[in-house]
Design a protein around this motif. Sequence first.
Motif, PDB file in Angstrom:
ATOM      1  N   ALA A 343       8.305  10.570 -15.273  1.00  0.00           N
ATOM      2  CA  ALA A 343       8.581   9.375 -14.461  1.00  0.00           C
ATOM      3  C   ALA A 343       8.148   9.565 -13.016  1.00  0.00           C
ATOM      4  O   ALA A 343       8.656   8.909 -12.111  1.00  0.00           O
ATOM      5  N   TRP A 344       7.219  10.487 -12.794  1.00  0.00           N
ATOM      6  CA  TRP A 344       6.874  10.846 -11.420  1.00  0.00           C
ATOM      7  C   TRP A 344       5.363  10.839 -11.209  1.00  0.00           C
ATOM      8  O   TRP A 344       4.601  11.061 -12.131  1.00  0.00           O
ATOM      9  N   ASN A 345       4.973  10.613  -9.968  1.00  0.00           N
ATOM     10  CA  ASN A 345       3.580  10.745  -9.565  1.00  0.00           C
ATOM     11  C   ASN A 345       3.483  11.788  -8.462  1.00  0.00           C
ATOM     12  O   ASN A 345       4.367  11.847  -7.592  1.00  0.00           O
ATOM     13  N   SER A 346       2.419  12.573  -8.507  1.00  0.00           N
ATOM     14  CA  SER A 346       2.240  13.596  -7.464  1.00  0.00           C
ATOM     15  C   SER A 346       0.846  13.512  -6.887  1.00  0.00           C
ATOM     16  O   SER A 346      -0.118  13.207  -7.598  1.00  0.00           O
ATOM     17  N   ILE A 347       0.761  13.811  -5.605  1.00  0.00           N
ATOM     18  CA  ILE A 347      -0.538  13.878  -4.928  1.00  0.00           C
ATOM     19  C   ILE A 347      -0.605  15.203  -4.178  1.00  0.00           C
ATOM     20  O   ILE A 347       0.345  15.569  -3.481  1.00  0.00           O
ATOM     21  N   SER A 348      -1.714  15.911  -4.356  1.00  0.00           N
ATOM     22  CA  SER A 348      -1.860  17.213  -3.700  1.00  0.00           C
ATOM     23  C   SER A 348      -3.001  17.197  -2.710  1.00  0.00           C
ATOM     24  O   SER A 348      -4.007  16.500  -2.904  1.00  0.00           O
ATOM     25  N   ILE A 366       5.178  19.459   7.037  1.00  0.00           N
ATOM     26  CA  ILE A 366       4.646  19.226   5.690  1.00  0.00           C
ATOM     27  C   ILE A 366       5.770  19.336   4.661  1.00  0.00           C
ATOM     28  O   ILE A 366       5.739  18.693   3.619  1.00  0.00           O
ATOM     29  N   LEU A 367       6.759  20.146   4.976  1.00  0.00           N
ATOM     30  CA  LEU A 367       7.858  20.353   4.035  1.00  0.00           C
ATOM     31  C   LEU A 367       9.001  19.358   4.231  1.00  0.00           C
ATOM     32  O   LEU A 367      10.007  19.424   3.548  1.00  0.00           O
ATOM     33  N   VAL A 448       3.126  16.089  -2.790  1.00  0.00           N
ATOM     34  CA  VAL A 448       4.261  15.172  -2.671  1.00  0.00           C
ATOM     35  C   VAL A 448       4.500  14.564  -4.054  1.00  0.00           C
ATOM     36  O   VAL A 448       3.564  14.194  -4.751  1.00  0.00           O
ATOM     37  N   THR A 449       5.769  14.533  -4.433  1.00  0.00           N
ATOM     38  CA  THR A 449       6.133  13.956  -5.729  1.00  0.00           C
ATOM     39  C   THR A 449       7.121  12.825  -5.491  1.00  0.00           C
ATOM     40  O   THR A 449       8.119  13.028  -4.794  1.00  0.00           O
ATOM     41  N   VAL A 450       6.813  11.674  -6.070  1.00  0.00           N
ATOM     42  CA  VAL A 450       7.716  10.521  -5.895  1.00  0.00           C
ATOM     43  C   VAL A 450       7.929   9.843  -7.247  1.00  0.00           C
ATOM     44  O   VAL A 450       7.095   9.963  -8.143  1.00  0.00           O
ATOM     45  N   PRO A 451       9.036   9.136  -7.402  1.00  0.00           N
ATOM     46  CA  PRO A 451       9.236   8.416  -8.659  1.00  0.00           C
ATOM     47  C   PRO A 451       8.161   7.351  -8.842  1.00  0.00           C
ATOM     48  O   PRO A 451       7.591   6.849  -7.870  1.00  0.00           O
ATOM     49  N   ARG A 461      -0.560   9.176   1.650  1.00  0.00           N
ATOM     50  CA  ARG A 461      -0.970   8.942   3.043  1.00  0.00           C
ATOM     51  C   ARG A 461       0.015   9.602   4.007  1.00  0.00           C
ATOM     52  O   ARG A 461      -0.370  10.208   5.003  1.00  0.00           O
ATOM     53  N   ARG A 462       1.295   9.510   3.653  1.00  0.00           N
ATOM     54  CA  ARG A 462       2.310  10.138   4.514  1.00  0.00           C
ATOM     55  C   ARG A 462       2.178  11.660   4.494  1.00  0.00           C
ATOM     56  O   ARG A 462       2.422  12.324   5.494  1.00  0.00           O
ATOM     57  N   LEU A 463       1.801  12.201   3.338  1.00  0.00           N
ATOM     58  CA  LEU A 463       1.597  13.649   3.267  1.00  0.00           C
ATOM     59  C   LEU A 463       0.454  14.045   4.193  1.00  0.00           C
ATOM     60  O   LEU A 463       0.569  15.014   4.960  1.00  0.00           O
ATOM     61  N   ASP A 464      -0.621  13.264   4.148  1.00  0.00           N
ATOM     62  CA  ASP A 464      -1.751  13.548   5.042  1.00  0.00           C
ATOM     63  C   ASP A 464      -1.301  13.479   6.503  1.00  0.00           C
ATOM     64  O   ASP A 464      -1.683  14.318   7.324  1.00  0.00           O
ATOM     65  N   ALA A 465      -0.489  12.464   6.802  1.00  0.00           N
ATOM     66  CA  ALA A 465      -0.006  12.315   8.182  1.00  0.00           C
ATOM     67  C   ALA A 465       0.831  13.525   8.582  1.00  0.00           C
ATOM     68  O   ALA A 465       0.734  14.029   9.711  1.00  0.00           O
TER      69      ALA A 465
END
Lengths: 502, 503
Positions: A343-348, A366-367, A448-451, A461-465
């Motif tokens: 149930a999750w999506n992740s972007i690396s 970042i953390l 980043v992993t989000v539901p 995008r927020r991870l990049d920021a």
Amino acid sequence: MAVIYSDYSRARIGHFFGLSGWQLAVVALSLMPVFVCVNAAAWVPAAGFVLAWALVVVVTVTPVRGRSATNWAATSVAFAVGALAGWTRFRSRAAVGAAADLGVPDLPGVLAGVEIHDGPPQGPAGTRVAVVQNHTTRTWAVAAAVVHPGIGMSEADERAQFGTGLSELLDLASRAELVEEILLLVRTVPEDGAERDQWITRHRSPAGPTVARVVNDELQAALTGGCVRTEAFLTLVVPEARLGKAAKEAGGGFEGRARVLYSLMGECDAQLRGAVGMTGVEWLTSPQLAAACRTGFAPGDRAGIIDALTAHTSDPAVNADVPWAMAGPSGADPAARHYSHDAWNSISATIKLPVKGAAMGALAPILTPTEPGERRSVLVAFPIISASAADRQSASSEWAADMGEGLRTKAKVKPRTRAVDDAAKVRGLDRKLARGSSLTRPYAVATVTVPKTVRAAEFGRRLDASVRKAGFAPLRLDLSQDAAFAASTIPLGISLTRTGDT
Amino acid sequence: MRRTTTGRDVTRLLADFGHDLPAAPSVSPSVREPRLFRNASRRGPRHRGSGWAASTRAPVSVWRMTSDQAPVLWPFIAATGLPPTGAQMGIDVLSGGSFYLDPFGWVLRDDVPITNPNVICFGKPGRGKSATTKAFILRMMDFGYRTLILGDPKDEYEPLCSVLGVEPFRIGPGLPARINPLAFGPLAQGWADLNAGEAQSRAAIVFGRWLTLLRGLVGSQRVGDTPVPFGPVEENVVKAGLRQLTGYTHGNTHLAETTIPELWHLLNAPTPELVDQCRYASTRHFLDETRLLRDALGQLTSGALAGIFDDHTSITVDWAAPIQSLSLSRLELLGEEAVGIALTCLSSWGRGMRELADPGDLRIMVRDEVWKQMRLGAEAVKSFDGDLRLSRSHGDVQWANAHKPSDLLSVGDASSQAVAIAKDLLHLADIKILHGQDLGVARDLEQVMGLGPIARDVITTWAMHGKGRALWCVGEQQYKVQTVLHPTEAALTFTNDAIAGAG
């Protein structure tokens, strides 16, 4: 005054003028028609082939967002073919009702070659540490859950002391010539309040005032959702090529390998608890590793696992273990720009270090999740280069620097500051190696992993920021999101740069 | 040519004499180790639903550096956090985690580096000191903890008591409540049935507590700038007097409770037995040598203690109630010294009441405005020191509120014994909460507690910019914590009633 670390350079992965073997082959082969034409004195076609060769060189060599154009094309085709054929999708055997042996890991993609063994009993409690055998990379790994007090409130000298501890850990691994890679993985996970619920159940007094109960319950409801928890893991990766001989002396077979790994764990443990400042180092057993793996894929499952573990302490009939057949996702679908699992999506994204250097602890933003429910993971991998390989690399770099400098002097070209700095770094590297430092080729990947209920792209995008806020530059690992996720979130010792030449 | 056997060989010869040579070991054929690895694709199996990876070599940015540069990628930034036990106090802003306070739970755990459950809370007035205290005691009531406010100089705890349905005991001149700091407490129960050893050990505890109290009270009186001495001679006289008054000297089956005025009267009219016991030549000699002690006790009896601590206890404390508070606001008019003396008496009385506490009877002993007690001098500091040392065995969390460390250090000259004890007090509290302070005070804290510049800046800047923000020192670990109040608590902890109208 905080120390700024800036004495590093881009690692040249290729061996021939910075090119990898296949790139060199393409460049060389595409030059052949030019030579043939020149030999035949066919100057016009030769000029045409030179232009074509230049185009081939640009397409093959010039990196665009981390890959050359050829690589992009080849990977895209592979990805499309895999997706059309249904190879890239993952459906666990348990999910389709085909799990025969629950003890056999059923993991997707780069994790598929992993086998988990129980090591021999050790210590007064007879703990059997999980030994991870990776058939694809022919490596062994052991993982530990570690607890560090953090450096948020540490003074400069204490930070420097922790930093030196990490350097010494790498030197230690380099001297033993067994550990090839040390992976540090930190996950900032949304708080689920599982342990808190358990504690309240055990400690709440029925005679307590109602107002106190209401205050506690409402505060917990309000605070828990917005808070996070930090989980940290350390994984040691030892290749069979290095371990085999030592293992033979220790009795051979799996037992011999486990004994050597245990001795490495002991050395590493002492260093971690000492100079690195860890307050807790617990080498994971197979059930613990399975739980870490499952919660990596599905952060929301942790509460249920904790409940079961607590229930197991009072009722041994309760099965609290996560079977390895269900430690992975029940379903996963890699997309070009994200990885979808349960149930999750992740972007690396990988992290590019700034030229001006960075202070210890700069990874903090970042953390830090930006919203409740978001999980951040960071993998910092330290592949350790053997002393002989380090010496060879340093010598060739110094030769290249000397050569470049000599050519520039002959051509009376004024050296640019960056070139001078790079040459100084190369010579400094040789000096440090001669004085006992070890060489490492680290990289970092943030995920980043989000539901699935929220837009993953927005959190990417927020991870990049956050990466930029930390002073680094992000580079999305598109088309490799599945491999990047496995490496940066699951503590099974997956390496993204392992070439076998270190 | 065929050789003929001419005799026995060596093996045969030895065998005939009973010595068998070992046979040549048979060489077992070397067995190759079974293959541990199987061939497997890095991308995973290539069939439907297998999660095949299209690209295994992600284009990560790789850097080359020597090990000394490795800290540039240091990932352990936030503390992992304390276990989720006890009262949920708020948020650890560095890690983003919930922050919990559980003094006894921490003492029992090996992974939290504290050995005593005492808490000292420093902070400028209005920085959220008392709100944090009240939030903690209210939240811990849910887990069976009870609270005893040993002196509430500003009646701050009254609203909390009212919500919990408890009426605070009001103490002051002209009010009916009396508290006898020389009460026996539970230690006198079943005295008649005790064996000699048990009776002696209980007597040592009781007389020790009384002596500590009287030393503190007498030491708070001054001749000029010098505190009235309370040395071994005075101690011997007081101890003999107390033993005689209680009947301990005569081995009575039931000990009689006494009071400070009764002690004063006895010392003013000593019995020959007392004079003899204290090794004075005559009553006159006794009276001459104990004049200062008697006058100091007399001052207390007729002065600050009059009508409050000079008679047998008249209040009945319901120890099962979630909170009990002893309100001292009526003493404000008598000056800070009177409040300090009252706090000292209540400390001693409270300690006496907690002796022989049932296992599991966990209590939070709040000592508000503890600096007023400290100002009485070195002996008062020692008395407080004694309370802190006993907290673990009594099952009490000693919670002291003060404004700044110099409150503790103002008990004497910089190098005096009193200051040394006061500094030790800080070490007797493994949990310290440091709310916002001005730079000068923060520098004091930095010096006394060995804080670094980062911690000092947290106190002077971040903590000063919001109520309830504080640096929490748990053993050697430091946390930046924002206390979060429930609306109910916010209403209970509002202490600006007097100036509320100005808003």
